[in-house]
Scaffold this motif. Structure first.
Motif, PDB file in Angstrom:
ATOM      1  N   UNK A   1      -1.296  -1.245  -4.933  1.00 41.21           N
ATOM      2  CA  UNK A   1       0.029  -1.042  -4.364  1.00 41.21           C
ATOM      3  C   UNK A   1      -0.007  -0.668  -2.885  1.00 41.21           C
ATOM      4  N   UNK A   2      -1.138  -0.104  -2.464  1.00 40.53           N
ATOM      5  CA  UNK A   2      -1.200   0.425  -1.097  1.00 40.53           C
ATOM      6  C   UNK A   2      -1.434  -0.669  -0.072  1.00 40.53           C
ATOM      7  N   UNK A   3      -1.275  -1.899  -0.463  1.00 33.43           N
ATOM      8  CA  UNK A   3      -1.515  -3.005   0.467  1.00 33.43           C
ATOM      9  C   UNK A   3      -0.210  -3.519   1.046  1.00 33.43           C
ATOM     10  N   UNK A   4       0.784  -2.689   1.007  1.00 31.80           N
ATOM     11  CA  UNK A   4       2.054  -3.092   1.587  1.00 31.80           C
ATOM     12  C   UNK A   4       3.147  -3.288   0.557  1.00 31.80           C
TER      13      UNK A   4
END
Lengths: 350, 350
Positions: free
Chosen positions: B114-117
Motif C-alpha cells: 500500500x505504501x507505493x502510492x
DNA sequence: TATCAACACGAAAACGTTGTAGTAATGTTA
DNA sequence: TAACATTACTACAACGTTTTCGTGTTGATA
C-alpha cells in the motif's frame, strides 16, 4: 510535502534518461550491465519504489477489488472478507471495503465512489433496503459500464452476474429434517420478512421438510421478524417477546429452526428462562457458524455457511472476469456457484 | 475491453478542445453558457465520470486510507473499522483493508503493497508477531517516507506517531475494584503473555487494584495464556484446562477478571460445569463489549472499549496529518488520545 | 481607425510510468 | 571502404486530468 523518489529524479542525478532508468530497473537487455548496476544501486539508496497510481493509470487497471457489504460487525461477512482478502492478496490484488449499513443510498454512494476507476471489480452482498426497494439500477449501470461484479449470499435473479451462494432452501430442509429425525414433532421457525432472499429461501426449505414428513405447517409457528434493527439492542426485545409468546401459546413446541445464530441464541435464552430444558424439551438449530454458536449455552447446532470459502470463490470468479475483460477474451456465460453447507451438531440438539 | 468515457472523447465528438470540456464541466466563467450546456448534456448522455486514478496522479493524493489489523474476525477490530469507515467516508476518503493475520511478514507485505502510492496514510494495530519480535523497521520506514501513520490499541512507545488507545491499566483496575467492592476476595486474572501490550497493561491494573486493597497477589491466580491461536478451536481446550486447574486448586476463587470476552465466557462455561453459580459463587468481568458478552449466560459484565469511537478518532487524526502534509503546514507534535472506557454491568456480577 | 478590453476558447505542461521507435557510435563484413 | 549489424542509449507518446498561459474574435473607446 516531501516528495517520493521518481524515475525522473534518478535519471537527473545519474545523468541518463528516464527510459534508461526504467529499463535498467527491469533488467532490459538494451541496457549495459554497468548502467544497470549503477541505476539499481542508486535506486536502492534513494529507496525508490514505482508509483502504483501512475501504473494504474497507464495499465488501466488498479489491481484493487471493492467489496461492499451491509454490515461489518457480523461474523459471516467478516469471514467472507477474510476469504476475499486471502485470495485477492495472493493474486496481487488489494481489497477496498465499503459498508452500506443496510441502506440503499449508502450502497449507491459507495459504489459510485469506487466505480470511477478506483477498482477493477466489485464483490457485493445486497443491503436490506435495496432488496426491499428492488431497485437494481446501480448494479445494471455498473455492468453496463463493463465493470465486473460478483454477488454473494444476498443475490437476486434480475442481475446478470456471477454469484456465490449456499443452497439456502436445501440447507434449511436438512436442518429441519434433522430436527424431525431427532424426535421433534412441532417445529417453529424464526425467520425474516420475505424480502430478505435468504430468509425467504430458508423458510421455503422449512416448509418442504415439513411437507415431506406429512406435517402441516401452522401459521403461528412461522415467525417473520422485521430485522430492521438486527443486532441492535432494542430489536432484541421485540424478538424475545415474540419467542415468549410463541412458547406460551404453543407449549408443546419442541423444535426451533432459526435463520441466523442470533435468533437461535435469543430463542434458547428465552426458552431456558421459561423452564425449557435444551435439548431435552426443545431442540434448536441455527444458521451461520459464528462466535455465538460456539459459545452459547448450550452450544448451538447450526448450519455452517463456510463464509471464507464463499469469499475466496467470489474473488476467484471476479478476478477471472477482470482478466477476461482486460485481455478481451470472449465472455463466458455468468455462473452461480453453490457452496455446500454442513450441519454442525452441538449441544442444542439430541 | 470497453473503454470508459473520457474528456478526450467528449472533446472530439463535440468538436471542442479537452480544456474546454474540462472547464465547462466545472462551470468555469471562461466558457460560454451555451457551450457549458452542450458539454454537460453530452457528458450526461455518455455517462461521463472523471477518472479517479488520473486525479490521484495529478493531485498526488489518493483520498484513500489503509487500515491494517491483525484479524478481522474479531468484534473489536470490526467496530474500529466501522468507525474509520464512517469518518473517512464522510470526508471523501475510501478505506482499504489489510489483514496481517497476526503475522509479521504479512504486516510488512501489506504495508509495502500500500505504501507505493495507493494510500495517503495508515491506521494500524500491530500484529502479535511484530510485538514479539519488536521489529518496527517497516513503521519507521513508512514514517521516514513521510507517510502519516496512526496506531491504535496495540501500540508501542518506540514509534513516534499519533496513537489512539484506552487506558488499559486504569480500566482493568476499575474492573478489579468493582469485583472487590462487590465482595470478591480472591480474584484470578486470565491474561495474555506479556509481549501483548494490552495484556501486560491490564495485568498491571489488576495488580494495582489488589495492592490498593491490601491484597497480596498470588502467582497461581495470574494465568498468562499463550494466545497464539486465539479464537481457534484447539486453543480453547488449553484455556479450558487451565481454568479448570485454577478452580480445582483454588476452590475459593470468587472473582475472575479476563482481558478479553472470550476468556471470560470460557471461564464462565468451565465454572458452571464445575458447579459454580455465577454471580453468587463467582463473579466475572471481561474486556471488550462484543456479541459474546451480550449473549452469554449469564450475560457478561465487561469493560467497553468503544471501538467505533477509537476508529473515528484514529481516522480524524490521520486525516489531519494528511492535510498537514499536503498543505505543508508545520508539523504538530504527535499525540496520544485516550478513549475512555466504561464498565457495563450485567449478569456475571452481583 | 488604431488601441484595448472582454470574451471564448485552445495548446501545452505536468503528475510517474512504460514501450516503441528512433539514433548515434561502434564493430563487422564483402 | 561502403554497407550493414550491433550496442547502448534517448525521445516521445500515451494513460486522463487540471491549470496556466496563450490567442483570435468581437465590440467599445479615443
Amino acid at each position: 510535502m516531501k516528495k517520493r523518489t521518481t524515475l525522473k529524479q534518478l535519471a537527473r542525478e545519474l545523468d541518463v534518461s528516464i527510459s534508461t532508468v526504467s529499463k535498467a530497473l527491469k533488467n532490459s537487455p538494451e541496457i549495459s550491465q554497468d548502467t544497470i548496476d549503477r541505476v539499481k544501486a542508486f535506486a536502492k539508496l534513494l529507496n525508490y519504489r514505482p508509483n502504483n497510481i501512475a501504473l494504474s493509470l497507464k495499465n488501466k487497471k488498479t489491481k484493487t477489488i471493492g467489496i461492499i457489504i451491509p454490515d461489518i460487525v457480523h461474523h459471516f461477512f467478516t469471514k467472507v472478507i477474510k476469504g476475499v482478502e486471502k485470495y485477492a492478496n495472493s493474486n496481487g490484488y488489494n481489497v477496498i471495503v465499503g459498508l452500506s449499513n443496510e441502506s440503499f443510498s449508502n450502497e449507491v454512494i459507495n459504489m459510485e465512489m469506487l466505480a470511477n476507476g478506483s477498482i477493477d471489480g466489485f464483490i457485493i452482498s445486497m443491503s436490506r433496503e435495496t432488496m426491499q426497494r428492488q431497485d437494481y439500477q446501480h448494479y445494471t449501470e455498473t455492468l453496463n459500464e463493463d465493470i465486473p461484479l460478483v454477488m454473494f449470499d444476498r443475490v437476486v435473479a434480475e442481475i446478470p452476474c456471477d454469484k456465490v451462494i449456499v443452497d439456502d432452501t436445501k440447507s434449511a430442509e436438512i436442518a429441519v429434517n434433522t430436527l424431525i429425525n431427532k424426535g421433534a414433532t412441532k417445529i417453529a421457525i424464526l425467520t425474516t420478512k420475505d424480502y430478505v432472499s435468504v430468509g425467504r429461501l430458508r423458510t421455503k426449505g422449512y416448509l418442504e421438510a415439513l411437507k415431506n414428513h406429512g406435517i402441516n405447517p401452522i401459521r403461528d409457528l412461522i415467525i417473520k421478524i422485521d430485522d430492521e434493527l438486527l443486532y441492535e439492542e432494542d430489536h432484541l426485545d421485540v424478538l424475545e417477546k415474540q419467542v415468549r409468546e410463541l412458547l406460551l401459546n404453543h407449549t408443546d413446541v419442541n423444535g426451533i429452526f432459526a435463520v441466523n445464530e442470533l435468533y437461535a441464541v435469543v430463542a434458547m435464552k428465552v426458552a431456558k428462562e421459561m423452564g425449557y430444558e435444551i435439548p431435552n424439551d426443545l431442540q434448536v438449530i441455527g444458521f451461520t457458524d459464528g462466535m455465538l454458536s460456539k459459545h452459547a449455552t448450550p452450544t448451538l447446532s447450526t448450519i455452517s455457511q463456510h463464509g471464507e470459502s464463499m469469499g475466496s470463490k467470489a474473488a476467484e470468479l471476479l478476478i477471472q472476469r477482470i482478466d477476461e475483460r482486460v485481455n478481451d477474451l470472449p465472455k463466458e456465460p455468468t455462473k452461480t456457484v453453490v457452496i455446500s453447507t454442513n450441519l454442525i451438531q452441538r449441544g442444542s440438539t439430541k
